[in-house]
Design an enzyme around this catalytic site. Structure first.
Site, mmCIF file in Angstrom:
data_model
loop_
_atom_site.group_PDB
_atom_site.id
_atom_site.type_symbol
_atom_site.label_atom_id
_atom_site.label_comp_id
_atom_site.label_asym_id
_atom_site.label_seq_id
_atom_site.Cartn_x
_atom_site.Cartn_y
_atom_site.Cartn_z
ATOM 1 C CB SER A 1 -0.937 -0.015 1.209
ATOM 2 O OG SER A 1 -1.947 0.974 1.062
ATOM 3 C CG ASN A 2 -0.322 4.681 -1.377
ATOM 4 O OD1 ASN A 2 -0.944 5.533 -0.750
ATOM 5 N ND2 ASN A 2 -0.833 4.035 -2.411
#
Lengths: 247, 247
Positions: free
Chosen positions: B54-55
């Site tokens: 993810s980020n």
């Protein structure tokens, strides 16, 4: 794969069931004087400044254990990865992001603890070639990342000359008990709590869970319940088995 | 790299500054009758049932734009990745996890919208060989994952025959304006808002941000401010440039 030694746990559970957690605090501070370190939550491994690898651990189980341990009279250190829940009161919290940071935090302070409960979902791997700048898409539509293993916190603690009573967790999606037993033996743990994260409504991000608790000699089943309730019952097992190791 | 056309924005900003957002609702519903789709938050790409990529997007900027758009009179659809914030009121929310899911949600509904603001931090890649079961550590200390590109939501929307007014975001850690301009042109956007996510206290997870807003002809600087305030000013620019395209 049938769970054994249920008799002894059922007996324990029945003996304890009339006592509410609130009464426990004053009546029998089961863990009074014990120093317990608990790890909780996920770790995050950077790919670049924007992207990371993580996992679905919410930290709820570890935080519930920390809360229950304080209520049972223990002095608690909580080493926590990035979560979105508030830590319980009267707990010393050390916040970390990556597995390496969690390893460093645990190893630098574990010496002063009697019991170690590793509830965090630690990344086994980190990116070997993490970038200092945001990576851009390639023209060829593909990308390959190489990973290297992170230090094994649980194994490292259990391998210490002065190892505390060491409890691991095994979150599995298949062959749960087999994997958990193998992990218990391979890492020389005193106890492992296994949960099946493939079951909807249990485990990661849920407020409920169910655990199979395994020691080198015994197996206990902690049936589906709130994480708060499971935490208290798990700590009763931990205390009982810990006392065994002190004889 | 010097920002141009600041004069026109300063003029705009000054003219508007005495008007609070609350007064805007009744006084001049700038976006009344406009249907705006906004994407927000990160996406998550599964490695296995436990691990994901993810980020650091918190969703705050996109949610602030959705809130401001409603206050300015627009009908808002918010396509959101997994975040820990509550959606604003009077917004139709579609929750997604992966980039592919976000692509599907956007493409199936974009036709009924006048303006598209792509604020989500969409994973460029997904794992090519995601596992249905939790992967176990290898003996050889290593792991390699192969990735394939996700569909490009922003480019796909801008390339539609009946494309809405399309606004992208560029979160960069270096050469911000150069990358943003390149993205604007390459993806045939009407506007792009660039922010430097390497600056401490701004961007991801922060409540503040600063934006450089670029169109094929102009550049505007929205100086550091709360995301709520930036959202209103960004939407004023969007509305102004949108009207230009309707002439």
């Amino acid at each position: 794969e049938i769970v054994t030694a249920l008799d002894s746990f059922v007996a324990l559970n029945m003996a304890c069931s009339p006592i509410t957690p609130a009464q426990n605090i004053s009546k029998n501070a089961l863990l009074s004087g014990k120093r317990i370190m608990i790890t909780a939550g996920p770790t995050r491994e950077a790919i670049d400044p924007v992207r990371y690898i993580s996992n679905h651990s919410s930290g709820k189980m570890g935080y519930a254990i920390a809360k229950a341990a304080v209520e049972l009279g223990a002095k608690v250190t909580l080493v926590s990865g990035p979560v979105n829940i508030l830590p319980p009161e009267n707990v010393e919290v050390e916040s970390v992001v990556s597995a390496q940071q969690m390893y460093d935090a645990v190893m630098s302070d574990i010496g002063s603890h009697d019991i170690f409960i590793a509830c965090a979902a630690v990344a086994d791997y980190r990116v070997d070639n993490a970038s200092n700048h945001k990576m851009k898409k390639n023209k060829d539509d593909g990308l390959t990342l190489s990973f290297i293993q992170n230090p094994d916190i649980l194994k490292s603690v259990a391998a210490l000359d002065t190892a505390p009573f060491t409890v691991g967790f095994a979150a599995e999606t298949q062959d749960m008990i087999e994997y958990a037993k193998s992990k218990l033996i391979r890492k020389k743990l005193n106890m492992i709590a296994a949960n099946d994260v493939s079951k909807p409504g249990l485990g990661f991000n849920s407020d409920k869970n169910a655990l199979i608790v395994i020691t080198p000699e015994k197996e206990y089943e902690l049936a589906q319940a709130s994480k708060d309730s499971l935490a208290v019952n798990l700590l009763r097992l931990v205390e009982r088995e810990y006392q065994e190791t002190q004889k």
